[in-house]
Each structure stands twice: as structure tokens, then as C-alpha cells.
Design a protein around this motif. Structure first.
Motif, short mmCIF file in Angstrom:
data_model
loop_
_atom_site.label_atom_id
_atom_site.label_comp_id
_atom_site.label_asym_id
_atom_site.label_seq_id
_atom_site.Cartn_x
_atom_site.Cartn_y
_atom_site.Cartn_z
N ASP A 51 -40.93 78.96 -44.50
CA ASP A 51 -39.81 78.19 -45.05
C ASP A 51 -40.00 76.69 -44.80
O ASP A 51 -39.74 75.86 -45.67
N TRP A 52 -40.48 76.34 -43.61
CA TRP A 52 -40.71 74.94 -43.26
C TRP A 52 -41.81 74.34 -44.14
O TRP A 52 -41.65 73.23 -44.67
N ILE A 53 -42.90 75.07 -44.32
CA ILE A 53 -44.00 74.58 -45.17
C ILE A 53 -43.50 74.41 -46.61
O ILE A 53 -43.80 73.41 -47.25
N ALA A 54 -42.75 75.37 -47.12
CA ALA A 54 -42.21 75.26 -48.47
C ALA A 54 -41.31 74.05 -48.60
O ALA A 54 -41.32 73.35 -49.63
N TRP A 55 -40.53 73.74 -47.57
CA TRP A 55 -39.67 72.56 -47.59
C TRP A 55 -40.51 71.28 -47.61
O TRP A 55 -40.19 70.33 -48.32
N LEU A 56 -41.60 71.26 -46.84
CA LEU A 56 -42.44 70.05 -46.77
C LEU A 56 -43.11 69.74 -48.10
O LEU A 56 -43.23 68.58 -48.46
N VAL A 57 -43.55 70.75 -48.81
CA VAL A 57 -44.35 70.50 -50.02
C VAL A 57 -43.51 70.44 -51.29
O VAL A 57 -44.06 70.25 -52.37
N ARG A 58 -42.21 70.60 -51.19
CA ARG A 58 -41.41 70.55 -52.42
C ARG A 58 -41.28 69.16 -52.94
O ARG A 58 -41.52 68.19 -52.42
#
Length: 58
Positions: A51-58
Motif C-alpha cells: 500500500d505504501w509503495i502504491a501511494w508513493l508511485v501514484r
């Protein structure tokens, strides 16, 4: 000098706490993959990290 995701620093840039340098330069895109074994219930740590990685790359 540091390279960070825009959504991480946008507030600081707006407030003037950070100053963008080399605005015309764009780094090469780097693919990001997160692999984990298929399971019915995903470990909470892996789920939070994804979830954190998805938030960073959005």
C-alpha cells in the motif's frame, strides 16, 4: 541534492521550505515490482508495504 516522489514533497515546495533545482531534468523511469507468494491472507506487513509503495508511485 535528493530525488523524491512529488507527492512526498509537494507541500514543502508550495510552502517554500524546499526549492526545486534542475527542474528541466527528468530521471529515467525505473520499473518497480513487488513479488510475494499467492496466499489467501496476505501478511499485514507485506500488505502495508504494498500500500505504501502504491501511494508513493501514484
Amino acid at each position: 541534492m535528493v530525488q523524491l516522489a512529488e507527492n512526498v514533497v509537494s507541500e514543502h515546495l508550495r510552502d517554500g521550505r524546499l526549492v526545486e533545482v534542475l527542474a528541466d531534468w527528468q530521471p529515467a523511469s525505473v520499473p518497480l515490482h513487488l513479488l510475494y507468494p499467492p496466499q489467501r491472507f496476505l501478511c499485514l506487513a507485506v500488505s502495508a508495504f504494498a500500500d505504501w509503495i502504491a501511494w508513493l508511485v501514484r
